[in-house]
Design a protein around this motif. Sequence first.
Motif, short mmCIF file in Angstrom:
data_model
loop_
_atom_site.label_atom_id
_atom_site.label_comp_id
_atom_site.label_asym_id
_atom_site.label_seq_id
_atom_site.Cartn_x
_atom_site.Cartn_y
_atom_site.Cartn_z
N ARG A 128 55.54 3.13 18.15
CA ARG A 128 54.64 3.93 18.98
C ARG A 128 55.21 3.96 20.38
O ARG A 128 56.15 3.23 20.72
N ARG A 132 50.73 3.72 24.56
CA ARG A 132 49.65 3.82 23.57
C ARG A 132 49.09 2.43 23.28
O ARG A 132 49.19 1.88 22.18
N LEU A 135 46.74 1.37 20.35
CA LEU A 135 47.26 1.03 19.03
C LEU A 135 47.85 -0.37 19.09
O LEU A 135 49.06 -0.56 19.13
N ASP A 140 44.17 -0.33 13.96
CA ASP A 140 43.99 0.76 14.93
C ASP A 140 44.60 2.07 14.45
O ASP A 140 44.40 3.12 15.07
N LEU A 141 45.38 2.02 13.36
CA LEU A 141 46.01 3.23 12.84
C LEU A 141 45.08 4.04 11.93
O LEU A 141 45.47 5.12 11.47
N ARG A 144 44.73 8.01 12.24
CA ARG A 144 45.78 8.49 13.15
C ARG A 144 46.80 9.34 12.39
O ARG A 144 46.94 9.26 11.18
N ARG A 145 47.56 10.11 13.17
CA ARG A 145 48.65 10.92 12.62
C ARG A 145 49.91 10.07 12.60
O ARG A 145 50.37 9.59 13.64
N ASP A 196 50.84 10.00 16.44
CA ASP A 196 50.45 8.78 17.14
C ASP A 196 51.45 7.65 16.92
O ASP A 196 51.68 6.82 17.81
#
Length: 537
Positions: A128, A132, A135, A140-141, A144-145, A196
Amino acid sequence: MLGCLLGVSGAVWAQPKPDAPGAVPADTRPLLTLGVFAYRPKPVMLQRFNALGDFLSARVPGYRFQVQALSGPELEQEIEAGRVDFVLTNPVHFHLLREGGRLSGSLASMVLRHGDTPVHGIGGVIVRLPDRTDLATLTDLRGRRIAVSGRESLGSYMAPAAELLQAGVPLHELHIVETGQPVDRVVEAVLQREVDAGFVRTSVLEDLEREGKLQPGQLVHMNPQQVPGFALRLSTNLYPEWPFLAAVHVPPELSHQVALALMDLRPYDPAALQAGLYGFSIPADYAAIERVMRELRMPPFDQLPTVTWTDVWLRYQLWIVSLGLSGSLVLLLALGLGFNTRRLVRIKRELQADRALLQQQREALDRLAHYDPLTGVPNRRLLEDRLQVALARARRQASRLAVCYLDLDNFKPVNDLLGHAAGDRFLIEITRRLQQGLRAADTLARLGGDEFVLLLADLSHEDEWQPVLQRLLEALRQPVQIDGHAVASSASVGVVLFPAAPDDPADPDTLLRHADQAMYQAKQEGRNRYRVFGLKA
């Protein structure tokens, strides 16, 4: 692709034209093709592995090799057409290709390098941007993309996906964005904030930084893992590296010559340096990768074959025709067809269950033959096999190894006072502590009772084993909690080093016997210490 490109698959050779006066004679040796899976840009892969083709051309008598960098679909097409003789690809792709029956087993496993250090294994890296900070953990994912190069890659998809499942993150809650090969596109998507986070295999970030395409600190990796002896960035468990495979049309004698040549590749050979390799090792066990593929329900393990109406027609077409001609028997034949279909399905399921049971029994027998049933670590038989291989590699590569014979101090009172069940739990905890302190390339074996052997291989200098052993002894000195009792533990260790002298003729039995003698010296001097065979205290 040259029009007359040929392997050993039986294609017709083109007749070479006579050499012009004064020209260099043409190389008329049969041409073999090594297909390399291009997870990086094809020019980069060719630059890395062309020297390996030259190395094999020089080491395998009577043949010359060319290297082709191919995408996954291209590699599958070339294998199916018989235009590729040898394959170097990732372990997941190996399982997919093997299902087609066009490849033999693995001849060798690739060993990468980080500087002058061997890198054993492959894993995934979850990357990442540094800003960010939302994350922070794997959970936390959720939602997410995530960019991946493709779902068929071990390091770039399956290893991170398995890590997320273990962290309690269902994969259907991720928005997967497939960028396609090369894996550089995943890094670009993260840097451009199109996603992300991204999944890449180990060594990709280091390669991009070395090529000047990525600056240090431009990306950070999540869920960092610290594995002794593994210097690359890592977010997941480690799995075996790429296998080197032969196509089924390659004669066994030629496969044997290629395997010997690969094992003879030295770390400082130009081919190894160009490809970023430390060399090749004996074929690794890829069962762990198959388990991950099954857990993720990846092809070819995503579904069981089913009986279709086409199968029914091919088997019972005369019956069906007869039904059309004999109206009076329509109902009777239809019932018979349905009955037979169900019977075939039942028989098929029974056969599958029997085959699965036989496989489980075969694996259980193999494990009983090579592993300790209490602790799950290798037994004496497997230790001697690995020690024989390590000795041969140490002689070939002029490296060092250490054999440590470990005996627990005062183990008998644990059994006498707390019972054998408590003693077993004590041994299991001791085994866990030893495994945590070892490197990925090391071997821990139990010979029986409270005796263990540590095989520390690929040592770059003669004192490299000492900090490893000191760390293990310190871990063993910590009390073990058994049924509410704090049981003190320690160990006496005998160490024997190889080579002890130039042209050391030692064999596995000699090393184990000398290590055992050194261990008894440590016992006699007061226990809770180690002694090196041949050295005075």
